[in-house]
Design a protein around this motif. Structure first.
Motif, PDB file in Angstrom:
ATOM      1  N   VAL A  51       0.827  -1.170  -0.074  1.00  0.00           N
ATOM      2  CA  VAL A  51      -0.009   0.113  -0.004  1.00  0.00           C
ATOM      3  C   VAL A  51       0.802   1.258   0.071  1.00  0.00           C
ATOM      4  N   THR A  52       2.112   1.410   0.522  1.00  0.00           N
ATOM      5  CA  THR A  52       2.850   2.337   0.516  1.00  0.00           C
ATOM      6  C   THR A  52       3.193   3.026  -0.623  1.00  0.00           C
ATOM      7  N   ARG A  98       1.492  -5.748  16.831  1.00  0.00           N
ATOM      8  CA  ARG A  98       0.017  -6.419  16.658  1.00  0.00           C
ATOM      9  C   ARG A  98      -0.159  -7.230  17.855  1.00  0.00           C
ATOM     10  N   PRO A 157       7.438  -0.820  13.864  1.00  0.00           N
ATOM     11  CA  PRO A 157       8.016   0.266  14.747  1.00  0.00           C
ATOM     12  C   PRO A 157       9.315   0.699  14.566  1.00  0.00           C
ATOM     13  N   TRP A 197       0.585   3.615  10.026  1.00  0.00           N
ATOM     14  CA  TRP A 197      -0.868   3.540   9.065  1.00  0.00           C
ATOM     15  C   TRP A 197      -0.848   2.099   8.679  1.00  0.00           C
ATOM     16  N   GLN A 198      -1.988   1.552   8.216  1.00  0.00           N
ATOM     17  CA  GLN A 198      -2.478   0.260   7.542  1.00  0.00           C
ATOM     18  C   GLN A 198      -2.636   0.263   5.869  1.00  0.00           C
ATOM     19  N   THR A 199      -2.477  -0.963   5.393  1.00  0.00           N
ATOM     20  CA  THR A 199      -3.224  -0.764   3.941  1.00  0.00           C
ATOM     21  C   THR A 199      -4.672  -0.308   4.286  1.00  0.00           C
ATOM     22  N   GLU A 200      -5.359  -0.893   5.250  1.00  0.00           N
ATOM     23  CA  GLU A 200      -6.838  -0.466   5.465  1.00  0.00           C
ATOM     24  C   GLU A 200      -7.048   1.130   5.657  1.00  0.00           C
ATOM     25  N   ASP A 256       7.794   9.433  11.437  1.00  0.00           N
ATOM     26  CA  ASP A 256       7.508   8.043  11.816  1.00  0.00           C
ATOM     27  C   ASP A 256       6.135   7.960  11.474  1.00  0.00           C
ATOM     28  N   THR A 257       5.742   7.356  10.241  1.00  0.00           N
ATOM     29  CA  THR A 257       4.280   7.212   9.862  1.00  0.00           C
ATOM     30  C   THR A 257       3.632   5.871  10.316  1.00  0.00           C
ATOM     31  N   SER A 316       9.623   7.321   7.932  1.00  0.00           N
ATOM     32  CA  SER A 316       9.825   5.489   8.454  1.00  0.00           C
ATOM     33  C   SER A 316       8.438   5.225   8.320  1.00  0.00           C
ATOM     34  N   ILE A 348       3.397   2.702  18.936  1.00  0.00           N
ATOM     35  CA  ILE A 348       2.736   1.597  18.764  1.00  0.00           C
ATOM     36  C   ILE A 348       3.673   0.359  19.149  1.00  0.00           C
TER      37      ILE A 348
HETATM   38  O1  PRX Z   1       1.501  -2.923  13.158  1.00  0.00           O
HETATM   39  C1  PRX Z   1       1.385  -1.908  12.285  1.00  0.00           C
HETATM   40  C2  PRX Z   1       2.454  -1.617  11.487  1.00  0.00           C
HETATM   41  O2  PRX Z   1       2.111  -2.236  10.254  1.00  0.00           O
HETATM   42  C3  PRX Z   1       0.793  -2.820  10.247  1.00  0.00           C
HETATM   43  C4  PRX Z   1      -0.052  -2.429   8.956  1.00  0.00           C
HETATM   44  O3  PRX Z   1       0.625  -3.186   7.924  1.00  0.00           O
HETATM   45  P1  PRX Z   1       0.338  -2.947   6.479  1.00  0.00           P
HETATM   46  O4  PRX Z   1      -1.196  -3.029   6.252  1.00  0.00           O
HETATM   47  O5  PRX Z   1       1.164  -3.982   5.595  1.00  0.00           O
HETATM   48  O6  PRX Z   1       0.931  -1.366   6.109  1.00  0.00           O
HETATM   49  C5  PRX Z   1       2.213  -1.344   6.011  1.00  0.00           C
HETATM   50  C6  PRX Z   1       2.511   0.079   5.427  1.00  0.00           C
HETATM   51  C7  PRX Z   1       1.558   1.426   6.386  1.00  0.00           C
HETATM   52  C8  PRX Z   1       0.136  -1.843  11.264  1.00  0.00           C
HETATM   53  O7  PRX Z   1      -1.094  -2.365  11.853  1.00  0.00           O
HETATM   54  N1  PRX Z   1       3.099  -0.345  11.226  1.00  0.00           N
HETATM   55  C9  PRX Z   1       3.010   0.386  10.019  1.00  0.00           C
HETATM   56  N2  PRX Z   1       3.599   1.411  10.288  1.00  0.00           N
HETATM   57  C10 PRX Z   1       3.986   1.451  11.562  1.00  0.00           C
HETATM   58  C11 PRX Z   1       3.584   0.383  12.118  1.00  0.00           C
HETATM   59  N3  PRX Z   1       4.065   0.051  13.485  1.00  0.00           N
HETATM   60  C12 PRX Z   1       4.609   1.032  13.951  1.00  0.00           C
HETATM   61  N4  PRX Z   1       5.098   2.194  13.566  1.00  0.00           N
HETATM   62  C13 PRX Z   1       4.928   2.529  12.173  1.00  0.00           C
HETATM   63  N5  PRX Z   1       5.058   3.603  11.742  1.00  0.00           N
END
Ligand code: PRX
Length: 647
Positions: A308-309, A513, A387, A412-415, A409-410, A383, A510
């Motif tokens: 997603v990034t 998970r 974490p 977020w998630q695919t969702e 340090d961002t 980043s 954060i």
């Molecule tokens: O646990 C968190 C971690 O990655 C998960 C989301 O993964 P995905 O959907 O593959 O997206 C990755 C790209 C945004 C989150 O539930 N995560 C993502 N960014 C961080 C993070 N944990 C800590 N710090 C972050 N900056």
């Protein structure tokens, strides 16, 4: 342990899009008056028919629904390309750096990109692709991956990108789930000097994806790949013959834009669905504010478009904002660990956005690889994906950024479609390891195990209280799974699956998970997915997979495997199982440890006690907790005694 605090540098506070007071005011308004706030910020896009409604969202079962700008129409490709042609047609849109530094880069202007996209869009149309059809992209990091995404968006087709590191089996499952009739791929990918047989993988996937009628094949290495008569089309020949005129389709804001499969806590990856208007507002607005981005600045997000990034911050965000986005085909350590920083110098990159796992791997190689480059163009670092440990953060700040560049340090998630909790470089003092504060419109809350909202400092489950425009809109083909996965754990809130701590200053940290998902090198893996791959092997009776701490990858994959009764658990079998998982899912799912287990710790009702397995994997065997409820407590002793020594 005292935390360091890095105040906002004075020139950032003075020159950035928002300073601290600006952030506070904008954030307050965004949550108090979302209609008004997003009504205004939605205007950052060019709409064909303006919206008259802004936010229609509910997380409750009775009237569940998430719709933003729902009566507006627009085309995302026109927003990313056409609208820039008059003012920046000759500006470079994509700056592509190939795998090998001795090969030539490519500089593609907005005008050229527009032409390429229109041609491919016409090729897709000629193949019968219509609005709403799904198109699977299985492409490496070449500009044509962006061309393909934008061509789909132009004609209203829904793209589904499958990361080019996934196996034929994983590809087939994703093609089949969304019913794509068409796949775009290339002869071979190139990564770190190694060839990846993408076309051969597509051919192998076809046995399990019978619906595919057409495969469009780009040449990358020029390998002699067999073409199937009547099914396979050469990308170059087809696009060269196609017209550069392709009017963008008028799309509703809530028409689907893309599907991206991601792992959850159950076996099958889910197709996260994003729609057009809200996603485009979110991707472009977060890109602008988080990176303090001004059109024309050289910006590099080192993610792959398969994640997603790459969607939001290599392609859509930067292009909607009239940016120059670097696309890198290679890997951080090829031909040597200086590669990232050499590319920074070559293109005078101002903003660099990468993953902690890469930074940790580079940090281990020593500072000289960094210091031999200038990096004087860099002004901001980012980043994402997992974490970032304070040690890696400090190294990134001091060695890479020479104490000059703030780090965003961002989290977020695919969702979520785009950044949710993140510093803004002109507004937020930084704490290494903390994603800091919510972006506009985001209301994070921490809940305790009883679902009670926690106030002040503390640690709990991270949920988001209200909707934001970039939020996913559904799980492809499974309406109920969407609601059940995200909105039932804590009624009325979006459940992130992450644990989180909030400190006295309201900063979010954060912790990782809290479901059965692990994060390996910033890639999200469902433990259930790896378990089902393992049990699909003829010699395996049962498997349980958990995460374990890993110095470079963040988390590694620890698999407990029970073999069938007549099978000898040998070293050879261990290797075979590792290969098997790579074959079933892809190299990113390679188990780091396989421990053969005659039995797994189960409750009397047959439920595997994962808590115990996690502790053993972490080598934290002094506090296994109460094992008396197990059907057979002796299996735990056996597992502890036979834990393999780690390399
Ligand atoms: O646990 C968190 C971690 O990655 C998960 C989301 O993964 P995905 O959907 O593959 O997206 C990755 C790209 C945004 C989150 O539930 N995560 C993502 N960014 C961080 C993070 N944990 C800590 N710090 C972050 N900056």
């Amino acid at each position: 342990m005292g935390e360091s605090l890095y105040p906002v540098p004075a020139q950032w506070a003075a020159n950035a899009l928002v300073d601290e007071a600006g952030y506070n005011a904008m954030h307050a308004r965004s949550v108090e008056d979302p209609e008004g706030f997003w009504g205004e910020h939605g205007l950052r896009l060019d709409w064909i028919k303006p919206y008259s409604t802004v936010k229609q969202t509910s997380y409750h079962k009775e009237d569940f629904g998430i719709r933003w700008f729902a009566d507006g129409t627009l085309n995302l490709c026109a927003n990313a390309l056409d609208r820039h042609l008059a003012t920046r047609g000759d500006q470079v849109a994509i700056l592509w750096e190939p795998d090998s530094p001795t090969d030539a880069e490519r500089r593609i202007t907005y005008r050229e990109l527009h032409e390429d996209v229109c041609r491919l869009a016409n090729v897709l149309k000629a193949q019968g692709v219509q609005k709403g059809d799904r198109v699977t992209l299985y492409l490496p990091m070449v500009p044509e991956a962006a061309v393909a995404m934008l061509a789909c968006a132009r004609i209203g087709a829904i793209h589904s990108i499958v990361f080019a590191g996934f196996s034929p089996e994983a590809l087939a499952g994703r093609i089949d789930d969304c019913g794509s009739r068409i796949v775009l791929t290339c002869d071979e990918g190139l990564r770190g000097g190694k060839k990846v047989p993408l076309k051969a993988n597509v051919d192998a996937a076809m046995d399990h994806a019978p619906g595919v009628e057409c495969v469009i094949v780009l040449k990358r290495t020029g390998a002699d790949v067999p073409m199937v008569e009547g099914r396979d089309i050469d990308w170059h020949t087809a696009t060269a013959a196609a017209s550069t005129d392709c009017p963008p389709e008028e799309m509703n804001a809530e028409d689907p834009l893309f599907i991206l499969y991601t792992s959850g806590s159950t076996g099958k990856p889910k197709g996260v669905l994003h729609t057009t208007g809200g996603y485009a507002v979110w991707a472009s607005m977060t890109h602008q504010y988080v990176f303090d981005y001004r059109p024309g600045q050289i910006y590099w997000c080192a993610a792959d478009v398969g994640w997603v990034t790459g969607h939001s911050y290599v392609v859509y965000g930067p292009l909607i904002n009239g940016g120059t986005t670097v696309m890198f085909e290679g890997v951080p350590n090829y031909p040597d660990p200086s590669r990232f920083w050499q590319v920074v110098d070559k293109f005078k990159v101002e903003i660099f956005y990468g993953a902690p796992t890469a930074l940790r791997a580079l940090m281990r190689e020593g500072d000289d690889w960094v210091k031999k480059t200038s990096r004087s163009s860099l002004r901001l670092l980012g980043s994402v994906g997992e974490p970032i440990n304070p040690e890696a953060w400090e190294w990134y700040h001091k060695v890479v950024g020479e104490n000059r560049c703030p780090i965003v340090d961002t989290w977020w998630q695919t969702e979520t479609g785009g950044a949710m909790i993140t510093p803004l470089p002109g507004a937020t003092a930084l704490k290494p390891g903390s994603a800091s504060k919510p972006f506009f419109g985001v209301q994070p809350l921490l809940l305790d195990n009883d679902g009670k909202v926690m106030e002040g400092a503390g640690e709990g489950c991270l949920v988001i209280a209200d909707s934001w425009p970039g939020q996913m809109r559904g799980v492809w083909g499974d309406e109920e799974r969407f609601f059940n996965t995200y909105f039932t754990t804590f009624a009325g809130y979006y459940f992130t699956g992450d644990g989180c701590r909030r400190d006295e200053d309201g900063y979010y940290w954060i912790t990782g998970r809290i479901d059965d998902v692990i994060n390996v090198s910033g890639h999200r893996m469902g433990t259930a997915e790896i378990e089902s791959a393992l049990v699909a092997h003829a010699k395996v009776a049962e498997a349980a997979v958990v995460g374990m701490p890993h110095e470079i990858k963040g988390q590694g994959i620890y698999a407990y495997v029970t073999c069938n009764a007549d099978v000898e658990p040998t070293e050879a079998l261990r290797k075979e199982l590792v290969q098997w998982v790579r074959h079933e899912i892809g190299p990113i799912a390679t188990p780091d440890v396989i421990q053969f287990a005659p039995g797994l710790p189960k409750t009397r009702s047959g439920k595997i006690m994962r808590r115990i397995l996690r502790k053993i994997a972490e080598n934290d065997v002094s506090s296994l907790g109460d094992t008396s409820t197990l059907a057979d407590p002796s299996v735990v002793d056996h597992l502890v005694e036979n834990r393999p020594a780690l390399a």
